[in-house]
Design a protein around this motif. Structure first.
Motif, PDB file in Angstrom:
ATOM      1  N   VAL A  25     108.246 -54.860   3.817  1.00  0.00           N
ATOM      2  CA  VAL A  25     108.554 -53.788   4.759  1.00  0.00           C
ATOM      3  C   VAL A  25     109.782 -53.019   4.285  1.00  0.00           C
ATOM      4  CG1 VAL A  25     107.568 -55.006   6.740  1.00  0.00           C
ATOM      5  CG2 VAL A  25     110.017 -55.226   6.249  1.00  0.00           C
ATOM      6  N   ARG A  26     109.881 -51.775   4.759  1.00  0.00           N
ATOM      7  CA  ARG A  26     111.118 -50.995   4.624  1.00  0.00           C
ATOM      8  C   ARG A  26     111.960 -51.369   5.835  1.00  0.00           C
ATOM      9  NH1 ARG A  26     110.893 -46.580   1.271  1.00  0.00           N
ATOM     10  NH2 ARG A  26     108.825 -46.145   0.444  1.00  0.00           N
ATOM     11  N   LEU A  27     113.175 -51.797   5.588  1.00  0.00           N
ATOM     12  CA  LEU A  27     114.031 -52.281   6.664  1.00  0.00           C
ATOM     13  C   LEU A  27     115.317 -51.465   6.700  1.00  0.00           C
ATOM     14  CD1 LEU A  27     114.327 -54.514   8.823  1.00  0.00           C
ATOM     15  CD2 LEU A  27     115.340 -55.953   7.061  1.00  0.00           C
ATOM     16  N   LYS A  28     115.582 -50.831   7.843  1.00  0.00           N
ATOM     17  CA  LYS A  28     116.847 -50.120   8.058  1.00  0.00           C
ATOM     18  C   LYS A  28     117.803 -51.087   8.739  1.00  0.00           C
ATOM     19  CE  LYS A  28     115.059 -45.490   8.971  1.00  0.00           C
ATOM     20  NZ  LYS A  28     115.036 -44.432   9.992  1.00  0.00           N
ATOM     21  N   SER A  29     118.993 -51.231   8.178  1.00  0.00           N
ATOM     22  CA  SER A  29     119.998 -52.122   8.753  1.00  0.00           C
ATOM     23  C   SER A  29     121.035 -51.323   9.514  1.00  0.00           C
ATOM     24  CB  SER A  29     120.680 -52.913   7.635  1.00  0.00           C
ATOM     25  OG  SER A  29     121.740 -53.689   8.167  1.00  0.00           O
ATOM     26  N   GLU A  35     123.718 -55.389   4.096  1.00  0.00           N
ATOM     27  CA  GLU A  35     123.022 -56.574   3.583  1.00  0.00           C
ATOM     28  C   GLU A  35     123.220 -57.800   4.476  1.00  0.00           C
ATOM     29  OE1 GLU A  35     127.048 -56.174   1.903  1.00  0.00           O
ATOM     30  OE2 GLU A  35     125.344 -54.825   1.847  1.00  0.00           O
ATOM     31  N   ASP A  36     124.153 -57.760   5.416  1.00  0.00           N
ATOM     32  CA  ASP A  36     124.373 -58.890   6.323  1.00  0.00           C
ATOM     33  C   ASP A  36     123.196 -59.132   7.257  1.00  0.00           C
ATOM     34  OD1 ASP A  36     126.833 -59.357   5.200  1.00  0.00           O
ATOM     35  OD2 ASP A  36     127.995 -58.654   6.930  1.00  0.00           O
ATOM     36  N   ILE A  37     122.291 -58.177   7.375  1.00  0.00           N
ATOM     37  CA  ILE A  37     121.136 -58.350   8.260  1.00  0.00           C
ATOM     38  C   ILE A  37     120.370 -59.633   7.914  1.00  0.00           C
ATOM     39  CG2 ILE A  37     119.536 -56.923   6.898  1.00  0.00           C
ATOM     40  CD1 ILE A  37     118.442 -55.886   9.622  1.00  0.00           C
ATOM     41  N   GLU A  38     120.344 -59.971   6.631  1.00  0.00           N
ATOM     42  CA  GLU A  38     119.650 -61.179   6.190  1.00  0.00           C
ATOM     43  C   GLU A  38     120.331 -62.444   6.719  1.00  0.00           C
ATOM     44  OE1 GLU A  38     117.706 -62.681   2.012  1.00  0.00           O
ATOM     45  OE2 GLU A  38     119.649 -61.685   1.911  1.00  0.00           O
ATOM     46  N   LEU A  39     121.646 -62.402   6.902  1.00  0.00           N
ATOM     47  CA  LEU A  39     122.404 -63.568   7.375  1.00  0.00           C
ATOM     48  C   LEU A  39     122.059 -63.942   8.811  1.00  0.00           C
ATOM     49  CD1 LEU A  39     125.954 -62.654   6.003  1.00  0.00           C
ATOM     50  CD2 LEU A  39     124.228 -64.155   4.960  1.00  0.00           C
ATOM     51  N   TYR A  40     121.560 -62.971   9.590  1.00  0.00           N
ATOM     52  CA  TYR A  40     121.284 -63.210  11.005  1.00  0.00           C
ATOM     53  C   TYR A  40     119.845 -63.648  11.254  1.00  0.00           C
ATOM     54  CZ  TYR A  40     125.513 -60.414  10.892  1.00  0.00           C
ATOM     55  OH  TYR A  40     126.755 -59.914  10.587  1.00  0.00           O
ATOM     56  N   SER A  41     119.111 -63.906  10.186  1.00  0.00           N
ATOM     57  CA  SER A  41     117.720 -64.323  10.241  1.00  0.00           C
ATOM     58  C   SER A  41     117.618 -65.700  10.905  1.00  0.00           C
ATOM     59  CB  SER A  41     117.180 -64.374   8.814  1.00  0.00           C
ATOM     60  OG  SER A  41     115.872 -64.842   8.780  1.00  0.00           O
ATOM     61  N   GLU A  46     112.424 -57.123  20.562  1.00  0.00           N
ATOM     62  CA  GLU A  46     113.275 -56.904  21.734  1.00  0.00           C
ATOM     63  C   GLU A  46     112.970 -57.852  22.883  1.00  0.00           C
ATOM     64  OE1 GLU A  46     115.091 -53.244  24.364  1.00  0.00           O
ATOM     65  OE2 GLU A  46     113.290 -52.885  23.191  1.00  0.00           O
ATOM     66  N   ASP A  47     111.690 -58.146  23.096  1.00  0.00           N
ATOM     67  CA  ASP A  47     111.333 -59.051  24.196  1.00  0.00           C
ATOM     68  C   ASP A  47     111.404 -60.520  23.792  1.00  0.00           C
ATOM     69  OD1 ASP A  47     109.094 -59.360  22.580  1.00  0.00           O
ATOM     70  OD2 ASP A  47     107.673 -58.575  24.062  1.00  0.00           O
ATOM     71  N   GLY A  48     111.755 -60.769  22.532  1.00  0.00           N
ATOM     72  CA  GLY A  48     111.898 -62.143  22.056  1.00  0.00           C
ATOM     73  C   GLY A  48     110.584 -62.849  21.790  1.00  0.00           C
ATOM     74  N   SER A  49     109.458 -62.125  21.874  1.00  0.00           N
ATOM     75  CA  SER A  49     108.152 -62.764  21.732  1.00  0.00           C
ATOM     76  C   SER A  49     107.793 -63.086  20.286  1.00  0.00           C
ATOM     77  CB  SER A  49     107.062 -61.886  22.354  1.00  0.00           C
ATOM     78  OG  SER A  49     106.938 -60.671  21.623  1.00  0.00           O
ATOM     79  N   GLN A  50     108.400 -62.372  19.318  1.00  0.00           N
ATOM     80  CA  GLN A  50     108.114 -62.635  17.909  1.00  0.00           C
ATOM     81  C   GLN A  50     109.415 -62.869  17.164  1.00  0.00           C
ATOM     82  OE1 GLN A  50     105.574 -58.941  17.414  1.00  0.00           O
ATOM     83  NE2 GLN A  50     104.503 -60.370  16.077  1.00  0.00           N
ATOM     84  N   SER A  51     109.349 -63.755  16.184  1.00  0.00           N
ATOM     85  CA  SER A  51     110.514 -64.098  15.371  1.00  0.00           C
ATOM     86  C   SER A  51     110.132 -63.971  13.902  1.00  0.00           C
ATOM     87  CB  SER A  51     110.941 -65.533  15.694  1.00  0.00           C
ATOM     88  OG  SER A  51     111.984 -65.935  14.850  1.00  0.00           O
ATOM     89  N   PHE A  52     111.019 -63.387  13.104  1.00  0.00           N
ATOM     90  CA  PHE A  52     110.733 -63.157  11.691  1.00  0.00           C
ATOM     91  C   PHE A  52     111.877 -63.642  10.809  1.00  0.00           C
ATOM     92  CE2 PHE A  52     108.731 -59.658  14.049  1.00  0.00           C
ATOM     93  CZ  PHE A  52     107.404 -59.798  13.655  1.00  0.00           C
ATOM     94  N   PRO A  53     111.646 -64.673   9.989  1.00  0.00           N
ATOM     95  CA  PRO A  53     112.630 -64.957   8.947  1.00  0.00           C
ATOM     96  C   PRO A  53     112.678 -63.745   8.010  1.00  0.00           C
ATOM     97  CG  PRO A  53     111.061 -66.760   9.173  1.00  0.00           C
ATOM     98  CD  PRO A  53     110.542 -65.621   9.997  1.00  0.00           C
ATOM     99  N   VAL A  54     113.866 -63.364   7.552  1.00  0.00           N
ATOM    100  CA  VAL A  54     114.041 -62.158   6.739  1.00  0.00           C
ATOM    101  C   VAL A  54     114.617 -62.523   5.384  1.00  0.00           C
ATOM    102  CG1 VAL A  54     115.265 -59.949   6.560  1.00  0.00           C
ATOM    103  CG2 VAL A  54     114.452 -60.752   8.787  1.00  0.00           C
ATOM    104  N   VAL A  55     113.993 -61.989   4.326  1.00  0.00           N
ATOM    105  CA  VAL A  55     114.519 -62.107   2.968  1.00  0.00           C
ATOM    106  C   VAL A  55     114.537 -60.711   2.364  1.00  0.00           C
ATOM    107  CG1 VAL A  55     114.177 -63.092   0.668  1.00  0.00           C
ATOM    108  CG2 VAL A  55     113.607 -64.447   2.701  1.00  0.00           C
ATOM    109  N   LEU A  56     115.740 -60.218   2.029  1.00  0.00           N
ATOM    110  CA  LEU A  56     115.850 -58.911   1.379  1.00  0.00           C
ATOM    111  C   LEU A  56     115.422 -59.072  -0.075  1.00  0.00           C
ATOM    112  CD1 LEU A  56     119.287 -57.683   2.768  1.00  0.00           C
ATOM    113  CD2 LEU A  56     116.994 -57.304   3.701  1.00  0.00           C
ATOM    114  N   THR A  57     114.551 -58.188  -0.555  1.00  0.00           N
ATOM    115  CA  THR A  57     114.089 -58.299  -1.943  1.00  0.00           C
ATOM    116  C   THR A  57     114.795 -57.316  -2.865  1.00  0.00           C
ATOM    117  OG1 THR A  57     112.189 -56.888  -1.424  1.00  0.00           O
ATOM    118  CG2 THR A  57     111.847 -59.278  -1.326  1.00  0.00           C
TER     119      THR A  57
END
Length: 172
Positions: A25-29, A35-41, A46-57
């Motif tokens: 995906v294209r990810l806007k931080s 690049e800290d967005i990856e640290l909060y993975s 917004e509703d908390g229904s889905q969770s995604f581990p994030v790895v910046l490539t």
């Protein structure tokens, strides 16, 4: 997720669409250090229904190419276009006394220095020249943009749920 748990989420980025054909995906931080967005993975919807581990490539124009857990195809990535991603507040760093997360300001009442209500903060924007508070003024459908500087907003009282403002002449 409970209402209070959802309120403790802070928007840290947005999926801008697919990147390539292999599920990236294209990810806007929105992080101060992008690049800290990856640290909060893992990041949540917004509703908390889905969770995604994030790895910046890799870095790309206006953001990052990233892998989100469970997103395997371009179609999967395309369905997430425009989805905002949130991190629980307790994963984020503490802020200095005079800095605030935008989400903490939204909904606060804005009073002038005489105690008259000017409206409520509808949104916080930054178009490159500094932060602006978008205020919903009582009895008006149009909003007002007010600079969010110490000179214009000398007091931010999160506990009381209000800002004290000394707006520029002619703004209201």
């Amino acid at each position: 997720m409970t209402k209070s748990a959802v309120e403790d989420l802070v928007c840290v980025g947005t999926v801008a669409g697919a990147f390539g054909v292999r599920g990236e995906v294209r990810l806007k931080s929105y992080c101060a250090n992008p690049e800290d967005i990856e640290l909060y993975s893992p990041l949540l919807t917004e509703d908390g229904s889905q969770s995604f581990p994030v790895v910046l490539t890799r870095s790309i124009k206006n953001g990052f190419a990233a892998r989100l857990g469970g997103v395997e195809t371009k179609d999967d990535a395309d369905t997430l276009r425009g989805v905002s991603l949130f991190a629980p507040r307790d994963r984020l760093p503490a802020l200095p006394e005079d800095e605030f997360y935008y989400s903490d300001l939204i909904g606060l009442e804005v009073l002038d220095t005489g105690g008259t209500s000017l409206g409520r903060v509808k949104d916080v924007q930054n178009h490159g020249a500094g932060d602006l508070l978008e205020l919903q003024v009582p009895g008006q459908s149009a909003t007002v943009l007010m600079p969010f500087t110490r000179a214009v907003v000398p007091t931010v009282d999160l506990e009381a749920g209000r800002l004290i403002a000394d707006p520029p002449e002619g703004l209201f």
